[in-house]
Design an enzyme around this catalytic site. Structure first.
Site, PDB file in Angstrom:
ATOM      1  N   CYS A 148      -1.559   0.581   7.407  1.00 15.38           N
ATOM      2  CA  CYS A 148      -2.986   0.213   7.497  1.00 15.38           C
ATOM      3  C   CYS A 148      -3.346  -0.978   6.606  1.00 15.38           C
ATOM      4  O   CYS A 148      -3.552  -2.085   7.092  1.00 15.38           O
ATOM      5  CB  CYS A 148      -3.887   1.392   7.120  1.00 15.38           C
ATOM      6  SG  CYS A 148      -3.615   2.885   8.082  1.00 15.38           S
ATOM      7  N   ARG A 149      -3.450  -0.733   5.308  1.00 18.46           N
ATOM      8  CA  ARG A 149      -4.009  -1.758   4.411  1.00 18.46           C
ATOM      9  C   ARG A 149      -3.122  -2.970   4.186  1.00 18.46           C
ATOM     10  O   ARG A 149      -3.585  -4.110   4.352  1.00 18.46           O
ATOM     11  CB  ARG A 149      -4.370  -1.122   3.065  1.00 18.46           C
ATOM     12  CG  ARG A 149      -5.531  -0.158   3.156  1.00 18.46           C
ATOM     13  CD  ARG A 149      -5.665   0.655   1.892  1.00 18.46           C
ATOM     14  NE  ARG A 149      -4.540   1.566   1.738  1.00 18.46           N
ATOM     15  CZ  ARG A 149      -4.313   2.335   0.683  1.00 18.46           C
ATOM     16  NH1 ARG A 149      -5.136   2.264  -0.346  1.00 18.46           N
ATOM     17  NH2 ARG A 149      -3.288   3.147   0.645  1.00 18.46           N
ATOM     18  N   SER A 150      -1.868  -2.752   3.776  1.00 20.82           N
ATOM     19  CA  SER A 150      -1.044  -3.935   3.473  1.00 20.82           C
ATOM     20  C   SER A 150      -0.712  -4.766   4.720  1.00 20.82           C
ATOM     21  O   SER A 150      -0.693  -5.997   4.623  1.00 20.82           O
ATOM     22  CB  SER A 150       0.214  -3.566   2.674  1.00 20.82           C
ATOM     23  OG  SER A 150       1.060  -2.692   3.378  1.00 20.82           O
TER      24      SER A 150
ATOM     25  N   CYS B  86       0.866  -1.193   0.000  1.00 23.33           N
ATOM     26  CA  CYS B  86       0.000   0.000   0.000  1.00 23.33           C
ATOM     27  C   CYS B  86       0.896   1.234   0.000  1.00 23.33           C
ATOM     28  O   CYS B  86       2.052   1.160  -0.438  1.00 23.33           O
ATOM     29  CB  CYS B  86      -0.962  -0.019   1.186  1.00 23.33           C
ATOM     30  SG  CYS B  86      -0.166  -0.031   2.816  1.00 23.33           S
TER      31      CYS B  86
ATOM     32  N   ASN C 226       2.207   1.426   4.454  1.00 27.08           N
ATOM     33  CA  ASN C 226       2.530   0.156   5.116  1.00 27.08           C
ATOM     34  C   ASN C 226       2.199   0.190   6.605  1.00 27.08           C
ATOM     35  O   ASN C 226       2.894  -0.433   7.422  1.00 27.08           O
ATOM     36  CB  ASN C 226       4.003  -0.243   4.892  1.00 27.08           C
ATOM     37  CG  ASN C 226       4.337  -1.683   5.274  1.00 27.08           C
ATOM     38  OD1 ASN C 226       5.434  -1.978   5.752  1.00 27.08           O
ATOM     39  ND2 ASN C 226       3.411  -2.597   5.090  1.00 27.08           N
TER      40      ASN C 226
ATOM     41  N   ASP D 256      -8.421   3.573   0.943  1.00 29.12           N
ATOM     42  CA  ASP D 256      -7.518   4.093   1.970  1.00 29.12           C
ATOM     43  C   ASP D 256      -8.336   4.572   3.172  1.00 29.12           C
ATOM     44  O   ASP D 256      -9.140   5.493   3.055  1.00 29.12           O
ATOM     45  CB  ASP D 256      -6.730   5.259   1.354  1.00 29.12           C
ATOM     46  CG  ASP D 256      -5.708   5.840   2.307  1.00 29.12           C
ATOM     47  OD1 ASP D 256      -5.707   5.450   3.489  1.00 29.12           O
ATOM     48  OD2 ASP D 256      -4.918   6.680   1.863  1.00 29.12           O
TER      49      ASP D 256
HETATM   50  P1  4NP Z   1      -1.891   2.712   4.138  1.00 29.51           P
HETATM   51  O1  4NP Z   1      -2.607   4.013   4.741  1.00 29.51           O
HETATM   52  O2  4NP Z   1      -1.328   3.108   2.786  1.00 29.51           O
HETATM   53  O3  4NP Z   1      -3.008   1.756   4.035  1.00 29.51           O
HETATM   54  O4  4NP Z   1      -0.833   2.297   5.130  1.00 29.51           O
HETATM   55  C1  4NP Z   1      -2.052   5.292   4.720  1.00 29.51           C
HETATM   56  C2  4NP Z   1      -1.124   5.648   5.668  1.00 29.51           C
HETATM   57  C3  4NP Z   1      -0.617   6.934   5.662  1.00 29.51           C
HETATM   58  C4  4NP Z   1      -1.046   7.842   4.720  1.00 29.51           C
HETATM   59  C5  4NP Z   1      -1.976   7.462   3.776  1.00 29.51           C
HETATM   60  C6  4NP Z   1      -2.481   6.185   3.783  1.00 29.51           C
HETATM   61  N1  4NP Z   1      -0.549   9.165   4.730  1.00 29.51           N
HETATM   62  O5  4NP Z   1      -0.968   9.969   3.885  1.00 29.51           O
HETATM   63  O6  4NP Z   1       0.287   9.503   5.589  1.00 29.51           O
END
Ligand code: 4NP
Length: 159
Positions: free
Chosen positions: A13-15, A8, A11, A126
Site C-alpha cells: 500500500c504505502r511504500s 512500509c 510493501n 496505515d
Molecule cells: P502497507 O500496508 O504496510 O502500507 O503495505 C499494510 C499491508 C498489510 C498489512 C498491514 C499494512 N497487514 O497487516 O497485513
C-alpha cells in the site's frame, strides 16, 4: 545516481504509492537518469504479491500507476540505497535495528520529515484496515512529502 527506497510494513500500500508518486515527480522533472526509486516492506507477510487493489485503483484514477511486487527489505539494501524512507515510526525502528552500522542507520528517515508542512514525527497512516478514503489520503500525503524530498535531493546534489 541517487538511490531511494521507500519502506512500509507490507510493501503493498504505502511504500508502492510513494514509489509511484516519486517516479512521477522525477519523470516530470526529467531526472529519471539521476534518481532511482524502489520500495520494500519490513514484513514478509505479502512477499511476491502484487500491490493492494485499493491502492492500485487510486493510482490508476490519478494517472500515477503502481508497479512491481512486494519484497522484504534486507540488510544488504543499506548498501544499495542512499535514502531509506520509512512510512511510520514502527518501520523506522525496525530499519534502525536491522542497520549493520551507524552509517547505514543515518540513511533512515521518516518520509514525512521532508514535508515542511508536517509536524515532527508525522507518519503515513496505515490504510490497510480502514475505508477507501484512507488510500486517497496516503496519495496526498506521499505527494506533499515527495515534493519536499525531491527539492531536498536536488539541493543537496546540485541538480
Ligand atoms: P502497507 O500496508 O504496510 O502500507 O503495505 C499494510 C499491508 C498489510 C498489512 C498491514 C499494512 N497487514 O497487516 O497485513
Amino acid at each position: 545516481m541517487v538511490r531511494i527506497s521507500f519502506v512500509c510494513l507490507g510493501n503493498i500500500c504505502r511504500s508502492p504509492t510513494a514509489e509511484a508518486v516519486m517516479r512521477h515527480l522525477v519523470g516530470q522533472a526529467g531526472l529519471q537518469e539521476r534518481i532511482s526509486i524502489d520500495s520494500a516492506g519490513t514484513g514478509r507477510g505479502h512477499v511476491g504479491q502484487t500491490r493492494d487493489r485499493r491502492s492500485s485503483l487510486v493510482g490508476e484514477r490519478r494517472g500515477i500507476p503502481l508497479s512491481g511486487r512486494a519484497r522484504q527489505f534486507v540488510a544488504e539494501d543499506f548498501d544499495r540505497f542512499d535514502y531509506i524512507l520509512a512510512m511510520d515510526r514502527q518501520n523506522e525502528e525496525t530499519l534502525s535495528e536491522l542497520a549493520p552500522d551507524e552509517r547505514a542507520r543515518n540513511k533512515v528517515r521518516l518520509l514525512r520529515s521532508f514535508d515542511p508542512e508536517s509536524p515532527a514525527g508525522a507518519e503515513v497512516p496505515d490504510p490497510y484496515y480502514g475505508g477507501p478514503r484512507g488510500f486517497d489520503e496516503v496519495f496526498d500525503i506521499c505527494e506533499a512529502a515527495c515534493r519536499g524530498l525531491l527539492a531536498e535531493v536536488r539541493r543537496r546534489e546540485g541538480f
